[in-house]
Design an enzyme around this catalytic site. Structure first.
Site, PDB file in Angstrom:
ATOM      1  N   LYS A  31      55.700  74.313  21.244  1.00  0.00           N
ATOM      2  CA  LYS A  31      56.402  73.177  20.968  1.00  0.00           C
ATOM      3  C   LYS A  31      57.557  73.257  21.759  1.00  0.00           C
ATOM      4  O   LYS A  31      58.132  74.282  21.948  1.00  0.00           O
ATOM      5  CB  LYS A  31      56.904  72.785  19.474  1.00  0.00           C
ATOM      6  CG  LYS A  31      57.913  73.967  18.762  1.00  0.00           C
ATOM      7  CD  LYS A  31      59.235  73.655  19.176  1.00  0.00           C
ATOM      8  CE  LYS A  31      59.643  72.138  19.025  1.00  0.00           C
ATOM      9  NZ  LYS A  31      61.121  72.080  19.602  1.00  0.00           N
ATOM     10  N   GLU A  83      61.464  65.232  26.876  1.00  0.00           N
ATOM     11  CA  GLU A  83      61.801  64.047  26.215  1.00  0.00           C
ATOM     12  C   GLU A  83      61.982  63.014  27.124  1.00  0.00           C
ATOM     13  O   GLU A  83      62.610  62.892  28.340  1.00  0.00           O
ATOM     14  CB  GLU A  83      62.814  64.430  25.539  1.00  0.00           C
ATOM     15  CG  GLU A  83      62.814  65.174  24.319  1.00  0.00           C
ATOM     16  CD  GLU A  83      64.015  65.779  23.723  1.00  0.00           C
ATOM     17  OE1 GLU A  83      64.104  66.002  22.513  1.00  0.00           O
ATOM     18  OE2 GLU A  83      65.148  65.436  24.360  1.00  0.00           O
ATOM     19  N   THR A 129      64.328  75.447  24.021  1.00  0.00           N
ATOM     20  CA  THR A 129      64.112  75.137  22.514  1.00  0.00           C
ATOM     21  C   THR A 129      62.660  74.787  22.453  1.00  0.00           C
ATOM     22  O   THR A 129      62.169  73.841  22.326  1.00  0.00           O
ATOM     23  CB  THR A 129      64.953  73.843  22.156  1.00  0.00           C
ATOM     24  OG1 THR A 129      64.575  73.491  20.697  1.00  0.00           O
ATOM     25  CG2 THR A 129      64.422  72.564  22.649  1.00  0.00           C
ATOM     26  N   ASN A 133      68.128  61.754  23.153  1.00  0.00           N
ATOM     27  CA  ASN A 133      69.138  62.660  22.578  1.00  0.00           C
ATOM     28  C   ASN A 133      70.464  62.161  22.236  1.00  0.00           C
ATOM     29  O   ASN A 133      71.183  62.583  21.529  1.00  0.00           O
ATOM     30  CB  ASN A 133      69.646  63.561  23.836  1.00  0.00           C
ATOM     31  CG  ASN A 133      68.514  64.607  24.109  1.00  0.00           C
ATOM     32  OD1 ASN A 133      68.194  65.643  23.387  1.00  0.00           O
ATOM     33  ND2 ASN A 133      67.433  64.286  24.967  1.00  0.00           N
ATOM     34  N   THR A 158      58.804  68.596  17.101  1.00  0.00           N
ATOM     35  CA  THR A 158      59.882  67.875  16.628  1.00  0.00           C
ATOM     36  C   THR A 158      59.848  66.439  17.540  1.00  0.00           C
ATOM     37  O   THR A 158      59.219  65.750  17.254  1.00  0.00           O
ATOM     38  CB  THR A 158      61.284  68.593  16.912  1.00  0.00           C
ATOM     39  OG1 THR A 158      61.361  69.235  18.396  1.00  0.00           O
ATOM     40  CG2 THR A 158      61.505  69.743  16.094  1.00  0.00           C
ATOM     41  N   THR A 190      70.878  61.485  14.405  1.00  0.00           N
ATOM     42  CA  THR A 190      70.676  60.341  13.248  1.00  0.00           C
ATOM     43  C   THR A 190      69.242  59.929  13.023  1.00  0.00           C
ATOM     44  O   THR A 190      69.078  59.144  12.213  1.00  0.00           O
ATOM     45  CB  THR A 190      71.581  59.146  13.963  1.00  0.00           C
ATOM     46  OG1 THR A 190      71.373  58.721  15.022  1.00  0.00           O
ATOM     47  CG2 THR A 190      73.125  59.479  13.790  1.00  0.00           C
TER      48      THR A 190
END
Length: 396
Positions: A172, A269, A183, A391, A146, A396
């Site tokens: 992942k 991230e 996650t 995040n 992702t 969006t």
């Protein structure tokens, strides 16, 4: 045991592929793994009480003990989607079973992506019907991603009872990482022959010191799972507990899980640094692991290391609220090999040496409690401006 080049389909009898089916704008978003024969399957899953439909579905499959394929989509978590989500998961398994010409009850399902959106099943069906038994392991490794910035995969080989055994893994995970599980998705394939209950016991044990010792942001996801498929195609005698063969296989599996766990932590991230915390001298291993994970999960520690600030006070603070028993007058903290706090007192150190060390992309915090023989590790990453940006705009 040696680390070798390869992919998730390197063990004998495994195949896999990935493709773009339309869940994401351009990137691959549908992947599948397949074994020539049914496999012994083991799994560990998120401890979040809000669990996505694929998690509840695949947990049931694992309890039955066998699987032959895994179908995975990214871009949509199929989480918080009610009864329709459960039906859509079952449909994915049915379609994959038909495409691969295997029993659909042997197809595990995993999903990752945005929570709270129904799967576009017309799009999914069109993609799944194109599944083929031959393909690229790298395509599968890409299809499960992702916000990840890179593939995460590893292959180890070793000899067991005179046979070459291969254990391969891929995963992942980038944000919402705080396992018990998080996650993250992890998939492991092996051509070793091992009984299912023993494989499940081993996976659960090793998860405690690998995946459950990483954290990016303290959030535990709705979709996480790690699955291990063992198809026995290497031809070794079935591995038995408390044997040299069992220990050899355990070392192979531990190496794969540890490598994947560290890769996921490193690719948090927006991360710029991998942080490893090594705690020694605790009363037991559990307390050592608890301290390590508390430190690496501290937002203040993470932001300090992003800012290249040797703020050992934040590390000491995290140790203090970790819940472990300690005597601060016995405590030592090092950044790399540089002592910053020893037996209750701060240490004078070279600012130049410290600045040079904190420039490195991989940092180690060493803690010694001086209380016992317990030891444990944890991995995480720094907390950056980009984490907030990613995040804030994820939906969006």
């Amino acid at each position: 045991m040696e680390k070798v080049m390869g992919t998730i389909v390197s063990p004998k009898g495994f195949h896999g592929a990935g493709m773009h089916c339309g869940l994401k704008k351009r990137k691959k978003d549908l992947g599948w793994l397949y074994s020539d024969v049914p496999c012994q399957v083991a799994g560990v899953f998120t401890t979040n009480l809000v669990q996505a439909a694929p998690v509840t579905y695949t947990k049931t499959l694992v309890k039955k003990g066998q699987a032959q394929a895994i179908i995975v989509n990214s871009g949509n978590a199929n989480a918080c989607t009610g009864e329709q989500g459960i039906q859509d998961t079952a449909t994915m398994a049915q379609l994959a079973g038909a495409a691969l010409k295997i029993d659909p009850s042997l197809v595990a399902v995993a999903s990752t992506g945005v929570i709270g959106q129904l799967l576009p099943m017309d799009t999914m069906a069109q993609g799944i019907t194109k599944l083929a038994k031959e393909g690229s392991g790298r395509d599968f490794q890409q299809a499960i991603l992702t916000t990840d910035t890179c593939e995460k995969s590893v292959v180890y080989q070793g000899k067991i009872a005179g046979r070459k055994i291969t254990v391969a893994g891929c995963g992942k995970g980038s944000g919402m990482i705080h396992p018990n599980m998080a996650t993250m998705l992890g998939f492991v394939t092996t051509d070793a022959a091992i009984e299912q209950t023993l494989l499940q016991k081993l996976l659960a044990e090793l998860t405690e010191t690998t995946f459950n010792q990483i954290t990016v942001d303290g959030d535990t996801s709705t979709n996480d799972m790690v699955l291990v498929l063992a198809n026995g195609q290497a031809g070794n005698p079935c591995i038995q507990p408390n044997t040299a063969e069992y220990q050899a296989f355990k070392e192979l599996l531990a190496a794969v899980l540890t490598t994947l766990a560290k890769a996921i932590a490193k690719d948090g991230e927006g991360a710029t640094k991998l942080i490893e915390v090594v705690t020694r001298g605790a009363l037991d291993d559990l307390q050592a692991r608890m301290i390590s994970k508390t430190i690496v999960g501290s937002p203040l520690v993470k932001t300090a290391l992003f800012g290249k600030d040797p703020n050992w006070g934040r590390i000491l603070c995290a140790i203090g609220y970790s819940g472990a028993e300690l005597d601060v007058n016995q405590l030592t903290i090092r950044l790399g090999e540089i002592p910053v706090f020893t037996q209750g007192m701060p240490m004078i150190f070279s600012q130049e040496d410290m600045a040079c060390y904190l420039e490195k992309p991989e940092l180690v915090i060493q803690v010694d409690l001086g209380e016992g023989t317990g030891q444990g590790r944890a991995w995480g990453c720094d907390l950056t401006y980009d984490y907030v940006k990613i995040n804030a705009l994820y939906h969006t």
